[in-house]
Scaffold this motif. Structure first.
Motif, mmCIF file in Angstrom:
data_model
loop_
_atom_site.group_PDB
_atom_site.id
_atom_site.type_symbol
_atom_site.label_atom_id
_atom_site.label_comp_id
_atom_site.label_asym_id
_atom_site.label_seq_id
_atom_site.Cartn_x
_atom_site.Cartn_y
_atom_site.Cartn_z
ATOM 1 N N GLU A 1 0.813 -1.216 0.000
ATOM 2 C CA GLU A 1 0.000 0.000 0.000
ATOM 3 C C GLU A 1 0.850 1.272 0.000
ATOM 4 N N ASP A 2 2.167 1.146 0.178
ATOM 5 C CA ASP A 2 3.064 2.295 0.289
ATOM 6 C C ASP A 2 3.501 2.761 -1.106
ATOM 7 N N ARG A 3 2.774 3.723 -1.661
ATOM 8 C CA ARG A 3 3.040 4.154 -3.036
ATOM 9 C C ARG A 3 4.427 4.754 -3.189
ATOM 10 N N ASP A 4 4.885 5.553 -2.243
ATOM 11 C CA ASP A 4 6.200 6.174 -2.367
ATOM 12 C C ASP A 4 7.295 5.121 -2.438
ATOM 13 N N ARG A 5 7.164 4.114 -1.603
ATOM 14 C CA ARG A 5 8.149 3.024 -1.604
ATOM 15 C C ARG A 5 8.101 2.277 -2.927
ATOM 16 N N ASN A 6 6.892 1.959 -3.407
ATOM 17 C CA ASN A 6 6.749 1.222 -4.662
ATOM 18 C C ASN A 6 7.339 1.998 -5.834
ATOM 19 N N LEU A 7 7.065 3.296 -5.880
ATOM 20 C CA LEU A 7 7.606 4.130 -6.951
ATOM 21 C C LEU A 7 9.129 4.164 -6.918
ATOM 22 N N ALA A 8 9.692 4.242 -5.721
ATOM 23 C CA ALA A 8 11.147 4.308 -5.595
ATOM 24 C C ALA A 8 11.804 3.016 -6.084
ATOM 25 N N VAL A 9 11.236 1.868 -5.718
ATOM 26 C CA VAL A 9 11.809 0.592 -6.156
ATOM 27 C C VAL A 9 11.642 0.420 -7.657
ATOM 28 N N ALA A 10 10.457 0.763 -8.165
ATOM 29 C CA ALA A 10 10.230 0.672 -9.605
ATOM 30 C C ALA A 10 11.221 1.541 -10.365
ATOM 31 N N ASP A 11 11.457 2.761 -9.893
ATOM 32 C CA ASP A 11 12.390 3.664 -10.558
ATOM 33 C C ASP A 11 13.797 3.067 -10.582
ATOM 34 N N ARG A 12 14.223 2.516 -9.457
ATOM 35 C CA ARG A 12 15.573 1.927 -9.381
ATOM 36 C C ARG A 12 15.725 0.752 -10.344
ATOM 37 N N LEU A 13 14.726 -0.124 -10.395
ATOM 38 C CA LEU A 13 14.840 -1.323 -11.217
ATOM 39 C C LEU A 13 14.669 -1.029 -12.705
ATOM 40 N N VAL A 14 13.805 -0.104 -13.054
ATOM 41 C CA VAL A 14 13.669 0.269 -14.458
ATOM 42 C C VAL A 14 14.970 0.880 -14.974
ATOM 43 N N ARG A 15 15.581 1.726 -14.172
ATOM 44 C CA ARG A 15 16.849 2.330 -14.580
ATOM 45 C C ARG A 15 17.957 1.282 -14.700
ATOM 46 N N ALA A 16 17.966 0.323 -13.793
ATOM 47 C CA ALA A 16 18.968 -0.736 -13.861
ATOM 48 C C ALA A 16 18.780 -1.584 -15.114
ATOM 49 N N ALA A 17 17.526 -1.915 -15.440
ATOM 50 C CA ALA A 17 17.258 -2.701 -16.638
ATOM 51 C C ALA A 17 17.675 -1.940 -17.892
ATOM 52 N N ALA A 18 17.400 -0.650 -17.936
ATOM 53 C CA ALA A 18 17.807 0.162 -19.081
ATOM 54 C C ALA A 18 19.329 0.224 -19.195
ATOM 55 N N GLU B 1 12.555 -12.917 -5.647
ATOM 56 C CA GLU B 1 12.889 -11.674 -4.966
ATOM 57 C C GLU B 1 12.628 -10.525 -5.927
ATOM 58 N N GLU B 2 12.587 -9.313 -5.398
ATOM 59 C CA GLU B 2 12.443 -8.153 -6.276
ATOM 60 C C GLU B 2 13.668 -8.052 -7.184
ATOM 61 N N GLY B 3 13.417 -7.656 -8.414
ATOM 62 C CA GLY B 3 14.509 -7.536 -9.372
ATOM 63 C C GLY B 3 13.966 -7.468 -10.781
ATOM 64 N N TYR B 4 14.771 -7.878 -11.738
ATOM 65 C CA TYR B 4 14.330 -7.867 -13.116
ATOM 66 C C TYR B 4 15.085 -8.945 -13.888
ATOM 67 N N VAL B 5 14.511 -9.347 -14.998
ATOM 68 C CA VAL B 5 15.188 -10.238 -15.940
ATOM 69 C C VAL B 5 15.100 -9.623 -17.324
ATOM 70 N N THR B 6 16.067 -9.947 -18.163
ATOM 71 C CA THR B 6 16.084 -9.438 -19.530
ATOM 72 C C THR B 6 16.261 -10.589 -20.513
ATOM 73 N N ALA B 7 15.842 -10.339 -21.730
ATOM 74 C CA ALA B 7 16.065 -11.292 -22.820
ATOM 75 C C ALA B 7 15.989 -10.530 -24.134
ATOM 76 N N ASP B 8 16.714 -11.022 -25.120
ATOM 77 C CA ASP B 8 16.682 -10.427 -26.449
ATOM 78 C C ASP B 8 15.576 -11.077 -27.268
ATOM 79 N N LEU B 9 14.729 -10.253 -27.868
ATOM 80 C CA LEU B 9 13.622 -10.728 -28.697
ATOM 81 C C LEU B 9 14.095 -10.757 -30.150
ATOM 82 N N ASP B 10 14.213 -11.958 -30.705
ATOM 83 C CA ASP B 10 14.729 -12.153 -32.060
ATOM 84 C C ASP B 10 13.542 -12.275 -33.016
#
Length: 276
Positions: free
Chosen positions: A12-29, A237-246
């Motif tokens: 329910e903590d929007r500020d926390r969710n936004l902060a984690v999303a921002d960190r992980l999106v930037r890391a994936a990029a 766990e929280e994080g991200y995965v990547t893959a190349d779309l051929d």
């Protein structure tokens, strides 16, 4: 094209969710992803009262952040889904938004199939606070690749995915908050089936872990290729995965096993009494 699926433990903590999303999106990029997808209800996930309190319009904090971030990073960002406050409606919508690299909203999809079920002794009644969308939606990624949009429980309705494929979708996104039980028993099977049936890539970020009011999501966010092979799976766990779309490989699959082209629409008809 490198895709990323972001796995969150939203609450329910929007500020926390936004902060984690921002960190992980930037890391994936930073890892080369140019197409990033967040999970279902990534900005707020909780009790019905907490969802109502966290609902916001498309010009609210969550999608404003998504637009700014996509433009700054130069990526296609599917902002999972948010609990949308729809002006003039008594109930909310479960809304997925595709933002282009220019920061503009390219498409908006409101979840068609609401989660009114019993799983593991817990009753879920999404329709108590939300109303379903009435339209299937495709969009276009940078470079013109057709994108189909779905959310969570939509995965159990293969006709939705077939229609998206027939409209040209080569990739389908499925932001989710699949329950722990259904993630363990159904998630991978259904994702691979939808990918194989439609010879499409499926990018499926899931929620992980507990969230109010005592529910739990199962993680295992995945990226699946058109042959049904799992290209990436997230750990629990929280994080991200990547893959190349051929996409050249996708074209080969569709040419050598032309299931979509071999359809016989004239032979298909809904049986009488098939309406819900």
């Amino acid at each position: 094209m490198r895709a990323a699926a972001i796995q969150l433990n939203s609450t329910e903590d929007r500020d926390r969710n936004l902060a984690v999303a921002d960190r992980l999106v930037r890391a994936a990029a930073s890892d080369g992803a140019t197409f990033v997808v967040l999970p279902e209800k990534w900005s707020v996930l909780g009790t019905p009262a907490q969802l109502a309190a966290g609902a916001e319009p498309l010009d609210g904090a969550a999608i404003s952040w998504a637009r700014t971030t996509a433009r700054e990073l130069g990526i296609d960002l599917v902002a999972g889904s948010i609990v949308e406050h729809v002006v003039g409606h008594d109930k909310r919508a479960n809304t997925s938004v595709h933002v282009g690299p220019d920061g503009e909203i390219r498409a908006t999809y409101r979840k068609v199939h609401l989660f009114d079920v019993e799983v593991g002794g817990t009753v879920y009644r999404e329709s108590d606070g939300e109303e379903p969308g009435g339209e299937l939606v495709t969009s276009a990624l940078a470079g013109g690749v057709e994108l189909g949009m779905a959310v969570c429980y939509d995965l159990r309705f293969p006709e939705l995915f077939r229609i998206l494929a027939l409209r040209g979708a080569r990739v389908v996104t499925l932001p989710s908050a699949f329950t722990l039980a259904t993630t363990r028993d159904h998630w991978e099977i259904l994702l691979r089936a939808r990918a194989i049936e439609n010879q499409s890539f499926v990018v499926a970020p899931n929620q992980i872990g507990p969230h109010p009011p005592g529910n739990q999501s199962g993680g295992r966010s995945m990226i699946v290729d058109p042959w049904g092979l799992v290209l990436a799976t997230a750990p629990d766990e929280e994080g991200y995965v990547t893959a190349d779309l051929d996409f050249a490989h996708q074209e080969e699959i569709r040419a050598r096993l032309p299931a979509l082209a071999n359809r016989r629409p004239a032979a298909y008809a809904w049986p009488e009494g098939a309406a819900a």
